[in-house]
Enzyme design. Structure first.
Site, PDB file in Angstrom:
ATOM      1  N   ASP A  11       0.799   2.634   3.801  1.00 10.80           N
ATOM      2  CA  ASP A  11      -0.046   3.754   3.360  1.00 10.80           C
ATOM      3  C   ASP A  11       0.791   5.028   3.224  1.00 10.80           C
ATOM      4  OD1 ASP A  11      -2.193   5.146   2.437  1.00 10.80           O
ATOM      5  OD2 ASP A  11      -3.321   5.145   4.308  1.00 10.80           O
ATOM      6  N   HIS A  29       1.475   5.148  -2.003  1.00  7.92           N
ATOM      7  CA  HIS A  29       1.019   6.171  -2.951  1.00  7.92           C
ATOM      8  C   HIS A  29       2.249   6.804  -3.592  1.00  7.92           C
ATOM      9  CE1 HIS A  29      -3.166   5.887  -1.657  1.00  7.92           C
ATOM     10  NE2 HIS A  29      -2.670   5.706  -0.441  1.00  7.92           N
ATOM     11  N   ARG A  65       2.108   8.768  -6.306  1.00  5.74           N
ATOM     12  CA  ARG A  65       1.706  10.076  -6.872  1.00  5.74           C
ATOM     13  C   ARG A  65       2.108  10.251  -8.331  1.00  5.74           C
ATOM     14  NH1 ARG A  65      -1.644  10.113  -2.858  1.00  5.74           N
ATOM     15  NH2 ARG A  65      -1.009  11.151  -0.954  1.00  5.74           N
ATOM     16  N   ASP A  68      -8.818   2.806  -3.429  1.00  6.43           N
ATOM     17  CA  ASP A  68      -8.298   3.409  -2.190  1.00  6.43           C
ATOM     18  C   ASP A  68      -8.306   4.936  -2.231  1.00  6.43           C
ATOM     19  OD1 ASP A  68      -6.935   3.090   0.441  1.00  6.43           O
ATOM     20  OD2 ASP A  68      -5.397   4.240  -0.589  1.00  6.43           O
ATOM     21  N   PRO A 128      -5.192  14.462   4.030  1.00 10.19           N
ATOM     22  CA  PRO A 128      -4.932  13.415   5.015  1.00 10.19           C
ATOM     23  C   PRO A 128      -3.761  12.526   4.581  1.00 10.19           C
ATOM     24  CG  PRO A 128      -6.757  12.769   3.608  1.00 10.19           C
ATOM     25  CD  PRO A 128      -6.291  14.127   3.117  1.00 10.19           C
ATOM     26  N   GLY A 129      -2.967  12.109   5.543  1.00  9.36           N
ATOM     27  CA  GLY A 129      -1.958  11.110   5.218  1.00  9.36           C
ATOM     28  C   GLY A 129      -0.568  11.463   5.698  1.00  9.36           C
ATOM     29  N   HIS A 171     -10.728   0.265   1.013  1.00  3.29           N
ATOM     30  CA  HIS A 171     -10.519   1.351   1.981  1.00  3.29           C
ATOM     31  C   HIS A 171     -11.849   1.503   2.722  1.00  3.29           C
ATOM     32  CE1 HIS A 171      -9.312   5.763   2.771  1.00  3.29           C
ATOM     33  NE2 HIS A 171     -10.580   5.700   3.147  1.00  3.29           N
ATOM     34  N   ASN A 192      -4.912   5.855  -6.961  1.00  3.89           N
ATOM     35  CA  ASN A 192      -5.559   7.175  -6.848  1.00  3.89           C
ATOM     36  C   ASN A 192      -4.624   8.269  -7.382  1.00  3.89           C
ATOM     37  OD1 ASN A 192      -3.871   6.919  -4.591  1.00  3.89           O
ATOM     38  ND2 ASN A 192      -5.184   8.164  -3.279  1.00  3.89           N
ATOM     39  N   HIS A 205       0.837  -1.210   0.000  1.00  3.28           N
ATOM     40  CA  HIS A 205       0.000   0.000   0.000  1.00  3.28           C
ATOM     41  C   HIS A 205       0.872   1.261   0.000  1.00  3.28           C
ATOM     42  CE1 HIS A 205      -4.076   1.664   1.558  1.00  3.28           C
ATOM     43  NE2 HIS A 205      -3.373   2.661   1.032  1.00  3.28           N
TER      44      HIS A 205
HETATM   45  O1  DOR Z   1      -4.749   9.428   4.741  1.00  2.00           O
HETATM   46  C1  DOR Z   1      -4.821   8.889   3.653  1.00  2.00           C
HETATM   47  N1  DOR Z   1      -4.235   9.419   2.564  1.00  2.00           N
HETATM   48  N2  DOR Z   1      -5.529   7.762   3.526  1.00  2.00           N
HETATM   49  C2  DOR Z   1      -5.797   7.227   2.322  1.00  2.00           C
HETATM   50  O2  DOR Z   1      -6.413   6.194   2.259  1.00  2.00           O
HETATM   51  C3  DOR Z   1      -5.370   7.903   1.081  1.00  2.00           C
HETATM   52  C4  DOR Z   1      -4.179   8.688   1.332  1.00  2.00           C
HETATM   53  C5  DOR Z   1      -3.792   9.601   0.202  1.00  2.00           C
HETATM   54  O3  DOR Z   1      -3.818   9.192  -0.946  1.00  2.00           O
HETATM   55  O4  DOR Z   1      -3.369  10.737   0.484  1.00  2.00           O
END
Ligand code: DOR
Length: 416
Positions: free
Chosen positions: A292, A53, A55, A147, A310-311, A174, A88, A51
């Site tokens: 994540d 990201h 980008r 997700d 978020p993240g 998710h 995503n 998992h």
């Molecule tokens: O906090 C998060 N950020 N949770 C997620 O599931 C997606 C992620 C994001 O892509 O920034």
């Protein structure tokens, strides 16, 4: 590169020499090796993150939050040799051409870890119709996710589970009901209640049971979710689950003053939840760690909490947090770490060259760690382009000393 890792301790506990001939492990000293005194170091199979990201692709070329090159460099520093890329992105990974683009891009930038595309479940993750799951399966994809959001409806989930069942794939969900925790939600005691997670966990288990399909539940955050998964496994449902390092260590206390730096989906919760997640990981209810890793630009994180992205970044400290929260208190062995951070995710993603036992003939894909090494985390000491590191300032293990991916050394630091 030919190597002898002298006196290394394997994750199984056995101490011996490991021999690398080019890209593979062999059972005897290779010609003209570099000899590394690895006494006191532990060899894990290269870590696999189910998992991440990355980008990329992105429309933001001026100031990207992350790239494949930077994220995989961060992965190598964290001991990872494979990262599964969440779709995503812009555009989302909707079909075989998107998959091929990502793989070609990873090759072109000389990615420091294997990039494993995860396909979108629905086109553009919009929850309207299924993406080209079978087409993506044709180019090797075995895991699919929307997700950032849950698969929007139970009928789409049902159709997706039945489709991926044909090729042994799984749907990674998710678990966030948007009616209970909508955009901008951040507070576990108010706008992001546990029911927003557990209602989707329960739905997904129900649909998986009904279809016989394989569901993977991402980043569980609360005690009741762990209990639902425990019961589903006892009932024979094909369910696997993941927990993030940050949900094993941090609590909502960090959010007390509405600090957007600690905003994440699902949110940080309370100590009872943390304890249940640790117990679930220890007893095998939770199968694996997913970082994540969710890089964001400083400006996107610095907004008022309701608007902030978020993240957290997670690749570089993921193993450190697992050691701190689980190994150092005797709840996971090194063999367990190999299982939850390499073998189980490799199995979920159908990766044959990762998550191995480090036997002769296996690829030389491994992570050497010194578990006694510690450091104060600095958000600036990173290969990631992002600085949204929730561990900044904490005293944590800093274990990774060398990472090898198919015999290629992708990260190395002095450790003696
Ligand atoms: O906090 C998060 N950020 N949770 C997620 O599931 C997606 C992620 C994001 O892509 O920034």
């Amino acid at each position: 590169m030919n190597l002898v890792l002298r006196g290394v301790t394997l994750f199984s506990g056995e101490q011996r020499d490991l021999f690398v001939l080019g890209t593979r492990l062999v059972d005897d000293v290779p010609p003209a090796p570099q000899v590394i005194d690895a006494r006191g170091l532990i060899a894990l199979p290269g870590l696999v993150d189910p998992h991440t990201h990355l980008r990329e692709p992105s429309e933001d070329h001026a100031e990207p939050a992350e790239t494949i090159a930077s994220a995989t460099a961060a992965a190598a520093r964290g001991g990872f040799t494979a990262v599964a890329a969440m779709p995503n992105t812009t555009p989302a990974c909707n079909g075989p051409d998107d998959v091929q683009w990502l793989l070609a891009r990873a090759r072109a930038v000389g990615a420091a870890a294997r990039v494993v595309p995860i396909g979108a479940v629905t086109t553009d993750r919009a929850g309207k119709e299924l993406a080209d799951l079978t087409g993506m399966a044709g180019v090797g994809v075995r895991l699919f996710s929307d997700d950032g959001a849950a698969v929007a409806t139970p009928d789409l989930l049902r159709e997706a589970l039945l489709t991926v069942k044909h090729f042994g794939g799984a749907i990674a969900d998710h678990c966030q009901d948007p009616a209970l925790a909508g955009p901008g939600a951040w507070n576990p005691d108010d706008n992001w209640p546990t029911a927003a997670e557990t209602s989707i966990v329960a739905r997904d288990i129900q649909v998986a049971k009904d279809t016989g399909g394989r569901i993977h539940l991402c980043h569980l955050s609360c005690a009741e979710s762990v209990e639902l998964v425990r019961q589903a496994k006892a009932d024979g449902v094909h369910v696997t689950a993941e927990v993030t390092p940050h949900h094993l260590l941090l609590t909502a206390d960090n959010l007390a003053d509405g600090n957007p730096a600690f905003k994440v989906n699902p949110p940080l919760r309370h100590i009872d939840d943390v304890e249940a997640l640790r117990a679930g990981l220890a007893d095998g209810t939770i199968d694996m760690i997913g970082t994540d890793h969710a890089p964001h630009r400083g400006a996107d994180k610095a907004k008022p909490i309701a608007e902030a992205s978020p993240g957290f970044t997670g690749l570089e400290q993921g193993l450190a947090v697992v050691i701190e929260t689980m190994v150092n208190i005797g709840r996971l062995s090194w063999a367990d770490v190999a299982r939850v951070m390499s073998q189980a995710p490799a199995r979920l993603l159908h990766l044959n060259n990762q998550g191995r036992t480090l036997s002769p003939d296996d690829p030389a894909t491994l992570t050497l760690i010194d578990p006694s090494r510690r450091a104060i985390v600095s958000a600036d000491d990173t290969a990631s382009l992002a600085r949204n590191n929730p561990y900044a300032g904490l005293d944590l293990p800093s274990p990774v000393v060398m990472t090898f991916w198919g015999g290629r050394c992708t990260f190395q630091r002095g450790w003696r």
